[in-house]
Write an enzyme that holds these catalytic residues in place. Structure first.
Site, PDB file in Angstrom:
ATOM      1  N   ASP A 183       0.861  -1.167  -0.056  1.00  0.00           N
ATOM      2  CA  ASP A 183      -0.017  -0.015   0.100  1.00  0.00           C
ATOM      3  C   ASP A 183       0.812   1.464   0.089  1.00  0.00           C
ATOM      4  O   ASP A 183       0.610   2.400  -0.721  1.00  0.00           O
ATOM      5  CB  ASP A 183      -0.929   0.066   1.217  1.00  0.00           C
ATOM      6  CG  ASP A 183      -1.981  -0.991   1.128  1.00  0.00           C
ATOM      7  OD1 ASP A 183      -2.220  -1.433  -0.034  1.00  0.00           O
ATOM      8  OD2 ASP A 183      -2.612  -1.434   2.136  1.00  0.00           O
TER       9      ASP A 183
ATOM     10  N   ASN B 168      -5.107   9.042   1.750  1.00  0.00           N
ATOM     11  CA  ASN B 168      -5.826   8.433   2.848  1.00  0.00           C
ATOM     12  C   ASN B 168      -6.203   9.488   3.854  1.00  0.00           C
ATOM     13  O   ASN B 168      -7.448   9.742   4.076  1.00  0.00           O
ATOM     14  CB  ASN B 168      -4.778   7.702   3.581  1.00  0.00           C
ATOM     15  CG  ASN B 168      -4.752   5.987   2.961  1.00  0.00           C
ATOM     16  OD1 ASN B 168      -5.601   5.825   1.976  1.00  0.00           O
ATOM     17  ND2 ASN B 168      -3.854   5.293   3.333  1.00  0.00           N
TER      18      ASN B 168
ATOM     19  N   ASP C  92      -4.457  14.834  21.480  1.00  0.00           N
ATOM     20  CA  ASP C  92      -3.005  14.231  20.757  1.00  0.00           C
ATOM     21  C   ASP C  92      -3.057  14.721  19.331  1.00  0.00           C
ATOM     22  O   ASP C  92      -1.901  14.956  18.711  1.00  0.00           O
ATOM     23  CB  ASP C  92      -2.932  12.590  20.881  1.00  0.00           C
ATOM     24  CG  ASP C  92      -2.393  12.351  22.172  1.00  0.00           C
ATOM     25  OD1 ASP C  92      -2.280  13.288  23.090  1.00  0.00           O
ATOM     26  OD2 ASP C  92      -2.403  10.907  22.383  1.00  0.00           O
TER      27      ASP C  92
ATOM     28  N   ALA D 190     -11.297   6.309   1.113  1.00  0.00           N
ATOM     29  CA  ALA D 190     -10.234   5.433   0.918  1.00  0.00           C
ATOM     30  C   ALA D 190      -9.507   4.885   2.072  1.00  0.00           C
ATOM     31  O   ALA D 190      -8.972   4.098   2.294  1.00  0.00           O
ATOM     32  CB  ALA D 190      -9.509   5.708  -0.283  1.00  0.00           C
TER      33      ALA D 190
ATOM     34  N   ALA E 176      -8.018   3.088   7.531  1.00  0.00           N
ATOM     35  CA  ALA E 176      -6.658   3.154   8.005  1.00  0.00           C
ATOM     36  C   ALA E 176      -6.391   3.705   9.245  1.00  0.00           C
ATOM     37  O   ALA E 176      -7.320   3.245  10.326  1.00  0.00           O
ATOM     38  CB  ALA E 176      -5.624   3.829   6.931  1.00  0.00           C
TER      39      ALA E 176
END
Length: 260
Positions: free
Chosen positions: A46, A119, A149, A157, A161
Site C-alpha cells: 500500500d 488516505n 493528541d 479510501a 486506515a
C-alpha cells in the site's frame, strides 16, 4: 465499456519480493515507458501504491493503476496469484474512482507547504504536552479549543486506515463524505468527531503553537511546527484504481464494517 488498456508500464517497489515478481512479468509481454502508457501495473504494498499515486498527482499525468500485492496488507492492491492471465485480469477489472485531499500548511515561520493525501491528513502533537486546536469548517469556528493528541481528516479510501484505529467512522466509497476524527481527545470529552460533505473546507489552527508544537502529515509527507492547516477534497483530480471483480476497494471497505 471502458477503454481497453494495451500500453502498460510496469513499476515495482525496491523490495526483493517485488523485484522478483517484476522480473517474471517483464518476460511475459512488452512493456512501455510511463510517458507512453495508458495504464500502470504496480508491484508492492500500500505504501508503494501511495507513492505512485502521489507521483501522478504531482506530474499531472494520471493513469489507471492495477496494483498487485507484493507487500504486507495490500488493501489497495490485488492478490498476486490468479489462474487468469494478467491482460484478462486488467480487462475485466472494476474501475474505482478515488478523490484526493489537498493540504496547505502554514508554519510558525510563515512558510507555506502543500501536498496531496489519498488516505488522510493528520495533525499531531510534537511533544509530551497536549495539543490545543481550533477547528473551523467553511469559515465558521466549530470547536474553539480541542485538547487532544491530534486530529485527522480522512477520505473514504483512507477511512479504514489510521482513521479507523482512532475510532473514526468507515465511509463507503461514493459517499461524498470526509471523516473529521480526533486522536485521544481530552476536552471536549464527548466529541467523537464529525462526518462532513466532501465540498467542506476545514481549517485547523494550533493554539499556543510555541508552547505546544504541532506537525501535520499528508499520507507520508510531514511538515513540522505548523500554525494552521487547510484541507479540502479535490475531486477534479480523481485517481482510478483497478480491482479484480468481487475484490474491489468499495467491497473491502464495506466488509470492514462486519469484521470482529
Amino acid at each position: 465499456m471502458p477503454d481497453i488498456l494495451t500500453r502498460l508500464a510496469l513499476v515495482a517497489s525496491p523490495t526483493d519480493r517485488a523485484q522478483e515478481a517484476a522480473a517474471e512479468l517483464r518476460a511475459t509481454r512488452e512493456w512501455v515507458d510511463y510517458d507512453d502508457a495508458d495504464g500502470v501495473v504496480a508491484l508492492g504494498g500500500d505504501g508503494f501504491m501511495l507513492q505512485i499515486l502521489h507521483h501522478m498527482l504531482d506530474s499531472d499525468r494520471i493513469l489507471p493503476v492495477y496494483g498487485i500485492n507484493q507487500g504486507t496488507v495490500g488493501f489497495l492492491m490485488n492478490r498476486p496469484k490468479s489462474s487468469r492471465p494478467l491482460e484478462e485480469r486488467i480487462a475485466r477489472a472494476r474501475r474505482i474512482a478515488v478523490s484526493p485531499l489537498w493540504m496547505e500548511a502554514t508554519t510558525t515561520g510563515d512558510d507555506v507547504m502543500t501536498s496531496w493525501a489519498i488516505n488522510e491528513v493528520s495533525l499531531l502533537r510534537e511533544t509530551r504536552q497536549t495539543a490545543k486546536l481550533e477547528v473551523s469548517v467553511n469559515g465558521k469556528v466549530r470547536i474553539p479549543e480541542l485538547s487532544c493528541d491530534g486530529v485527522l481528516v480522512a477520505t473514504p479510501a483512507g477511512s479504514t486506515a489510521y482513521n479507523l484505529s482512532a475510532n473514526g467512522p468507515i465511509l463507503p466509497l461514493g459517499s461524498n463524505m470526509l471523516a473529521l476524527t480526533p486522536i485521544s481527545p481530552f476536552r471536549p470529552r464527548r466529541w467523537r468527531g464529525a462526518i462532513l460533505p466532501d465540498n467542506a473546507e476545514i481549517l485547523i489552527r494550533a493554539r499556543e503553537s510555541d508552547k505546544r508544537p504541532v506537525s501535520v502529515v499528508a499520507d507520508q509527507k510531514e511538515v513540522r511546527d505548523v500554525r494552521e492547516v487547510r484541507v479540502r477534497a479535490w475531486p477534479e483530480h480523481q485517481l482510478t484504481l483497478l480491482f479484480d471483480k468481487g475484490k474491489s476497494l468499495d467491497e473491502r471497505i464495506f466488509a470492514e464494517q462486519f469484521m470482529v
